[in-house]
Each structure stands twice: as C-alpha cells, then as structure tokens.
Design a protein around this motif. Structure first.
Motif, PDB file in Angstrom:
ATOM      1  N   VAL A 182       0.802  -1.232   0.000  1.00 12.44           N
ATOM      2  CA  VAL A 182       0.000   0.000   0.000  1.00 12.44           C
ATOM      3  C   VAL A 182       0.836   1.284   0.000  1.00 12.44           C
ATOM      4  O   VAL A 182       0.619   2.152  -0.854  1.00 12.44           O
ATOM      5  N   PRO A 183       1.813   1.432   0.908  1.00 14.64           N
ATOM      6  CA  PRO A 183       2.548   2.713   0.901  1.00 14.64           C
ATOM      7  C   PRO A 183       3.203   2.993  -0.451  1.00 14.64           C
ATOM      8  O   PRO A 183       3.125   4.115  -0.965  1.00 14.64           O
ATOM      9  N   HIS A 184       3.809   1.970  -1.034  1.00 13.76           N
ATOM     10  CA  HIS A 184       4.461   2.170  -2.339  1.00 13.76           C
ATOM     11  C   HIS A 184       3.451   2.509  -3.429  1.00 13.76           C
ATOM     12  O   HIS A 184       3.680   3.413  -4.239  1.00 13.76           O
ATOM     13  N   TYR A 185       2.340   1.788  -3.453  1.00 14.88           N
ATOM     14  CA  TYR A 185       1.329   2.045  -4.487  1.00 14.88           C
ATOM     15  C   TYR A 185       0.752   3.454  -4.372  1.00 14.88           C
ATOM     16  O   TYR A 185       0.595   4.159  -5.367  1.00 14.88           O
ATOM     17  N   LEU A 186       0.407   3.861  -3.151  1.00 14.12           N
ATOM     18  CA  LEU A 186      -0.192   5.192  -2.979  1.00 14.12           C
ATOM     19  C   LEU A 186       0.784   6.273  -3.423  1.00 14.12           C
ATOM     20  O   LEU A 186       0.414   7.228  -4.122  1.00 14.12           O
ATOM     21  N   GLU A 187       2.041   6.110  -3.040  1.00 13.92           N
ATOM     22  CA  GLU A 187       3.069   7.074  -3.412  1.00 13.92           C
ATOM     23  C   GLU A 187       3.197   7.145  -4.939  1.00 13.92           C
ATOM     24  O   GLU A 187       3.253   8.231  -5.530  1.00 13.92           O
ATOM     25  N   HIS A 188       3.238   5.981  -5.547  1.00 15.16           N
ATOM     26  CA  HIS A 188       3.436   5.888  -6.993  1.00 15.16           C
ATOM     27  C   HIS A 188       2.245   6.480  -7.753  1.00 15.16           C
ATOM     28  O   HIS A 188       2.411   7.306  -8.653  1.00 15.16           O
ATOM     29  N   TRP A 189       1.018   6.080  -7.370  1.00 14.70           N
ATOM     30  CA  TRP A 189      -0.177   6.641  -8.011  1.00 14.70           C
ATOM     31  C   TRP A 189      -0.204   8.155  -7.879  1.00 14.70           C
ATOM     32  O   TRP A 189      -0.487   8.875  -8.841  1.00 14.70           O
ATOM     33  N   ASP A 190       0.050   8.637  -6.665  1.00 14.16           N
ATOM     34  CA  ASP A 190      -0.049  10.083  -6.430  1.00 14.16           C
ATOM     35  C   ASP A 190       1.031  10.854  -7.182  1.00 14.16           C
ATOM     36  O   ASP A 190       0.764  11.949  -7.706  1.00 14.16           O
ATOM     37  N   GLU A 191       2.233  10.303  -7.243  1.00 10.33           N
ATOM     38  CA  GLU A 191       3.301  10.955  -8.024  1.00 10.33           C
ATOM     39  C   GLU A 191       2.861  11.142  -9.475  1.00 10.33           C
ATOM     40  O   GLU A 191       3.114  12.170 -10.085  1.00 10.33           O
ATOM     41  N   ARG A 192       2.241  10.096 -10.017  1.00 15.47           N
ATOM     42  CA  ARG A 192       1.827  10.150 -11.413  1.00 15.47           C
ATOM     43  C   ARG A 192       0.654  11.104 -11.617  1.00 15.47           C
ATOM     44  O   ARG A 192       0.376  11.531 -12.740  1.00 15.47           O
ATOM     45  N   TYR A 193      -0.048  11.406 -10.524  1.00 17.75           N
ATOM     46  CA  TYR A 193      -1.199  12.313 -10.602  1.00 17.75           C
ATOM     47  C   TYR A 193      -0.743  13.775 -10.603  1.00 17.75           C
ATOM     48  O   TYR A 193      -1.350  14.625 -11.240  1.00 17.75           O
ATOM     49  N   VAL A 194       0.337  14.030  -9.885  1.00 19.34           N
ATOM     50  CA  VAL A 194       0.844  15.393  -9.804  1.00 19.34           C
ATOM     51  C   VAL A 194       1.417  15.788 -11.164  1.00 19.34           C
ATOM     52  O   VAL A 194       2.176  15.059 -11.755  1.00 19.34           O
ATOM     53  N   ASP A 195       1.030  16.929 -11.623  1.00 19.96           N
ATOM     54  CA  ASP A 195       1.517  17.418 -12.911  1.00 19.96           C
ATOM     55  C   ASP A 195       3.001  17.687 -12.802  1.00 19.96           C
ATOM     56  O   ASP A 195       3.445  18.551 -12.085  1.00 19.96           O
ATOM     57  N   TRP A 196       3.794  16.963 -13.517  1.00 24.04           N
ATOM     58  CA  TRP A 196       5.211  17.281 -13.486  1.00 24.04           C
ATOM     59  C   TRP A 196       5.818  16.972 -14.835  1.00 24.04           C
ATOM     60  O   TRP A 196       5.235  16.349 -15.712  1.00 24.04           O
ATOM     61  N   HIS A 197       6.990  17.492 -14.933  1.00 24.90           N
ATOM     62  CA  HIS A 197       7.919  17.348 -16.000  1.00 24.90           C
ATOM     63  C   HIS A 197       7.801  16.037 -16.797  1.00 24.90           C
ATOM     64  O   HIS A 197       7.627  16.045 -18.017  1.00 24.90           O
ATOM     65  N   VAL A 198       7.862  14.918 -16.116  1.00 26.19           N
ATOM     66  CA  VAL A 198       7.988  13.625 -16.777  1.00 26.19           C
ATOM     67  C   VAL A 198       6.765  13.259 -17.608  1.00 26.19           C
ATOM     68  O   VAL A 198       6.874  12.577 -18.611  1.00 26.19           O
ATOM     69  N   THR A 199       5.583  13.704 -17.206  1.00 25.88           N
ATOM     70  CA  THR A 199       4.386  13.237 -17.880  1.00 25.88           C
ATOM     71  C   THR A 199       3.674  14.330 -18.669  1.00 25.88           C
ATOM     72  O   THR A 199       2.673  14.066 -19.318  1.00 25.88           O
TER      73      THR A 199
END
Lengths: 403, 403
Positions: free
Chosen positions: B275-292
């Motif tokens: 859970v901690p890894h998944y939540l972190e990963h999902w949320d990172e991908r949700y935040v508008d940033w450079h990579v995506t």
C-alpha cells in the motif's frame, strides 16, 4: 579543480524519418516506404487524442539545433559537453515519436501485434546505424543494440555476436513477451550465456506495456476507430514502471542469475522508487514460512535470497529524483545510475546541472562519484582513463552539487 | 470483562467433492460427473509436481472434525467460536484444493481457458449453497457470491440482484480478465451502479494470476505433459499479490470511484505491504510534473488524487503480519481488516489468538477495535448489535492482546 565523471545511462539517438531506408536490407525498402506513410498517419491520429502537440512543439522551440544531436555526431558531442555528460548509454528513439526505428523495433519493442521478419529488419537497420554513430566516439558511447529476442533465441544470439563485433556492448530486450516464453524459460539460457561471456549488458527500457488493456481494442489508434478509453494514460504511466521491472521477478526466481552469476541486467527509465518494496516482497516470499509451506519447495534452486541477486546483477539507469536520492540507502547507492534521457522532453537536459543540484543536496562525495558515473563505468565497462580528460573539461564541479 | 469484536474478512466454505451436483441446474449434472473425475486427476497431477501432499496431510491430522466446518454449519459455529471470531466474510474454496466449486468457478476464477456457460453454472451452484449456509447464521456471515463478470455484464448484474435478494451482501469478481475488457471500461458502469445501489461489496481475492506465464504451456498440468518451469511457483507467490491489487489501478484511473463514490471494494488475502508504495506511486503520477507533461491531460476526470479514492473506497481483508501492523499508519489503520483464512492451512486458525498477540503488541485499543472488527463491520454492514453478545462470549479479552 575537481570535476565529476558523469555517464548518462539513459540517452537516445535515432535517424529522422526516412533515414533508416539505406540501413535496411534491400528487400524491405519498399515496405519501408509504406511504413513511413503509416507512421505519419498514426502520429497524426495519436496526436488528436493522446500526445499534446502544442506542449511538444513549445518545448522544442529554440532547441531545434540541439535536437539534431539525436542523429548528428558533432552536434551530439557539443550538446553532451554542454550538459556536463562525458559518457552515455545510447538507446533508440531519438526524439521519441519522431525518430523511432521502423516496423515497431523502437522503444515500444514488443512481439504483440508485430511482424517478426519486419521487426527484426527494423532492429538490424537501427543497430547498423548505431554502430556507426558509436564508432565516432567509442570511448564516450556504449550503444544498445535492439534485440527482439522473444521471436527466436538463435537469431537473438547471432545479433548479440554481431553487435559485440561491431562495438555495441549492450542490448535491449522486449519488456513484454505476449504469448511467447517469459525470461525464466530455459530456452533463453544460451542467450544469457553469450551475454555473460561477451560481457554484454542486457537492458530493459521503459516503453512497451499492456497498452491494449489500458486504451482499449482500438490501439494503436486507427482512423475512424473508437477513441481510447478514459483513464488509459494514467494506468499506462503507473503500470509501465511495473512492466519494466517485471522481468526481474522472472529472472531471479527462475534461477537465471544463479546459473549465470556474471550476467548484468539494467532496468532503464523505470524509476527506483519500487526497489525497497520489491526487495522486501521477494525476500519475504523466499523465507520459509507458514503462508507458503503448503506449496512445497520452490526455492532450493536458489543459493541466495532474491535481494542478493538484485544487488549483484542488477543496476537502474534513470533520472534520480530528490525523493529517490533521499532513500538511496534503502534502494542501494551501488545500484543507482544517473540518466539524462537526452533528447527527450521528460529528461533532465538541458537543466541537468540544476536538477543534480536539487536531487543531490547534502549527498557525500563518494556516493556522488558512484551514482553520477562510477557505477555505470564499471557496469558498462567504460574506459575511465579515456573518459577522465573529458570529465575534467565538462563535468560538474565538486562542491557545486552534493555535500 | 471487555472483549473485542473480531470479524474475519477472509474465510472460506465449500462442499465436499460431489456435493455441488444437486445445486447445479439439471442440464449440467452429467458434465459435472465428468468434471469431478477430471478434478481428481488434475489434483493427482498437481500433487506430483506442486503441492506437497505430505505437508498438507500432516497439517490436517487431528483436525479432521474441525475441517468439516468448511461445509457444516454447527461445526463451523463451534470452530469460529473457539477461534474468537464472531463474524465472517465467506468466500468459496473450503479446504482449498478439496472444496472448489466446479467448472473453474472457484478462488482461481478467471476467464482464461474457461467455458463461459459452465463457469456461470458452477458459480450459481456455489452461490445457491452459500446462501443456505449464510441464512443459518445471517448475523454472523456475509456471503460472497461468485460473479464471473468479464463474460457478460448483464448476466453479472442479474446475479448481483439474485445474491442480494438471497441474503448475500458481497460478490467476488475475477482478478484477471484475459482478452476481455478490463475494469475501467464503461461497459462495467451498470455493474458498479447496481453494487453501489444495493450496498454490495465488490471483492478481489488472491488466487488467479498469469499462471500460464509462470509454469509454462502445460498449465494446468495434464498427464504426460512437460513438468512446470523451474521458478514458476516463486514467480506466482510474488506476482499473485500484484495481480490481486492490479484492478485498483484500473478502477482509480478509470474514474470508477469518481462516478460511483459509494462503491466499496475489498482486496482480500493480498497482504497490505504494497500500500505505501502504491499510494506514493499513483499520487506521483497524478501530480503534474515534468515527466508526464508531454502526454497531455490524463487526470482532469479525477477530482481527487488516487490515494484519496483508495482511502475512501477500498479496504484490505487479510492476515495482518507484525511487519504490516508496525507500518499501519502508512498503510492506513482504517483500511486494514483482520482475516483468519479459516480453514486454509496458510491462515491463522487455530492459532489466531497467538498470532494476534504477536502482530498487535503495543497497539492502542482504538486501533485494535478498528482492525479486528470495526472497519469490517461498517464496510460489510454487519449488525454490530446482534454481534455484540457473541463477541462478548467468544472474543479475545482486552489486555490479552495489544497495548
């Protein structure tokens, strides 16, 4: 003044559309002309729904000259010097959607929906061109040959031999295998053996995933077809990271690193955030306990725990975000290698120095030496003596980044 | 003396071989007789290579009577009382390989390689029997109907209605979908709507995975076929946990919880470590940033970040190991629900009390109340007033476990 040796373990190069024609075996050139048209059409379709043309065009504005380094040797040297990068590991797909090898042989390499003969032809065309590019600066470039190995292992072995003989010291294999054998199948053992013997690094680079699951049946988009499913891109950006690391589960549990202890495998552009969780999870499953006893012996073919194979045989080549650097001791300083992703817009170029400053704040000198270039040099067998004068000229200054 | 209300959110029940015959629609009974023979043959084949019969037989010795609680109401009540469990969520597959519903409708539910009509028939036979079992103690049992939804959504909706009308307040959907539509496809929206409306909890239970990838082409094992691939079981035990959580990525990014904010989804026997890894990963991908950025807008259909949907709509029902309880604030105390896995050998029964003592050392009272039964009671809508006298008689004493 001391400067760091920087090796970017995630760089890209590729010819402009049409350029691959002369590198293809002659019997594929007519098909190539049709393919070029199809690629342009698909790019137009794709832009309608997925890629944001405006954002990409905006990003490229004013960088047109620098971006020709995707295929031009002199320009590439100039750009990398300016970015502080002395050595690089060179993958395909120069400017992503504009410079992919033909016939699905690019960064999205996958046997799913592909034509075996054509994909091999596309891969070989790129490998021939890449060998030429790397020979123009052999001390600075480790070229990554494209090897669509799931079609046929004998053909893959022949291509590894060709690559090595032509100065390419690394190969990229598909991260998805569709209905073909996954990587723990013994059919691949001769491939691992030759890679170990010839000291060729195996790379899994992020790109392909199970896109038909994310975007729906009309994928890749065809004119007049249904639009892609809502949410597909979010699923893709999450699953792509899992997909690129997934072969490790198969290699480790299949005993590949047990049989080939010298095999070296890099996971590229897949972040490093997943490592602590994966190592914990693999190792838990390795320890004999209550939950798995009823399944019998499934580990006596492994002499070490999964994380030991990871530590020894696997490296990660990617942009290292601050949040990853903060957790570097859990992830493994010795497993982490910087990558700029030049010339992709999601990479650190042309702000590599600034991003290093942010990521590495407070990191001690020895760890910086390892993550910026030391780990990559020993894993990919760069000649650090030859790189030293280049690094001394272009590398970031000690003290300007890190502790 | 105060006692805790314990609800096991992961229990199993199923009829002995042959028992499902009378619950099948008559036209499937002849096929069932053939199926029984085939199941026995497969079990024999499987035991040769995979399951360790000795270990399982040893584990069952002296527990024969208690294990009949897999299908016998009176015995089941006695066993659960003795284990300190007042309420339970009841899945199929009583004693794993011995009590699975026919035609592939069991815990390994998957459309891959299955016959649509027969799998539905097997699911319905189990659901009919389970409804009877649950009606014998409706306050203590939430039955989980088997719904092989990827074949046909209308048929799935009809089964959800039947289940609810017959006292089953939860359904289990396949965790793999093969070539069928994944769960973010709008074709499933009417199914989510009815589950939300009827307050039926959707469960994904660990079991099915991509086994043909792990064990090779001869899977499930057939007489005279090749042995399974070395390493397959290690890959399975690692990937199964990913596979059972995977639908969440599709549901969250597909906006299912946005459109159906009252939909409740449980991931069962999938651990909580991810859970901690998944939540972190999902949320990172949700935040508008450079990579995506170059991928365009892929999130404006979501009003909250992925972890918010997880916190609101998702619960985890499973044995909680000490290492998970230690990280409970990262995982989410309000998302964690104890499960004994009775009558499976990998569960906590008959050492539930001892394992609770180890797992919950030092955990405060309020958190114990939540994880042992409180979260499950509100998620699955147990009637806690009716359960209170049972808990007061059989539950673990306050002070005997936890802080």
């Amino acid at each position: 003044m001391e400067r760091y040796l920087v090796i970017s373990t995630d760089c890209h190069a590729g010819l402009p559309p049409g350029g691959y024609r002369e590198y293809l075996d002659p019997q594929y050139r007519e098909r190539f002309d049709v393919e070029i048209e199809r690629q342009l059409e698909m790019a137009r379709e794709s832009r309608k729904s997925m890629l944001v043309e405006d954002i990409n065009r905006e990003w490229r504005r004013g960088r047109e000259q620098d971006l020709t380094g995707a295929w031009d040797h002199d320009q590439r040297i100039k750009v990398l010097d300016g970015d502080g990068v002395a050595g690089e590991v060179v993958f395909c797909d120069g400017i992503t959607e504009n410079n992919s090898p033909p016939f699905g042989a690019g960064i999205g390499l996958s046997p799913v929906g592909a034509d075996r003969e054509l994909q091999w032809a596309g891969a070989r065309a790129h490998n021939r061109w890449l060998a030429e590019l790397c020979q123009m600066a052999p001390e600075r470039r480790v070229g990554v040959a494209i090897v669509p190995a799931t079609w046929d292992v004998d053909e893959a072995i022949a291509e590894v031999r060709w690559a090595r003989a032509n100065g390419l010291r690394s190969v990229m294999l598909p991260v998805v295998w569709g209905d073909h054998d996954p990587y723990h199948h013994p059919v691949y053992d001769p491939l691992w053996r030759i890679c170990q013997e010839l000291e060729v690094v195996v790379n899994f680079h992020s790109g392909a995933a199970e896109s038909q699951h994310y975007f729906g049946r009309n994928w890749p988009p065809a004119p007049g077809g249904e639009p892609p499913l809502v949410g597909g891109m979010g699923i893709y950006v999450c699953e792509a990271v899992w997909v690129v690391a997934r072969p490790l589960t198969f290699l480790i549990w299949g005993g590949v690193f047990e049989r080939f202890p010298g095999l070296r495998v890099a996971v590229t552009e897949g972040t490093t955030s997943w490592v602590p969780h994966y190592l914990e999870h693999w190792d838990e499953r390795y320890v004999d306990w209550h939950v798995t006893t009823k399944l019998g012996d499934y580990k006596s073919h492994l002499s070490m725990k999964p994380s030991d194979y990871f530590r020894r045989n696997v490296r990660l080549g990617t942009f290292l975000a601050r949040r990853e650097v903060v957790r570097r001791h859990e992830i493994g300083v010795e497993n982490m290698m910087w990558g700029t992703d030049y010339p992709h817009p999601e990479g650190t170029w042309p702000q590599t120095h600034e991003m290093m400053t942010v990521s590495f704040e407070g990191v001690p000198h020895e760890e910086l030496v390892a993550m910026l270039g030391g780990n990559a040099a020993s894993f990919y067998r760069f000649d650090t003596e030859k790189l030293a004068p280049i690094a001394a000229r272009v590398g970031p200054e000690r003290g300007a980044i890190g502790d």
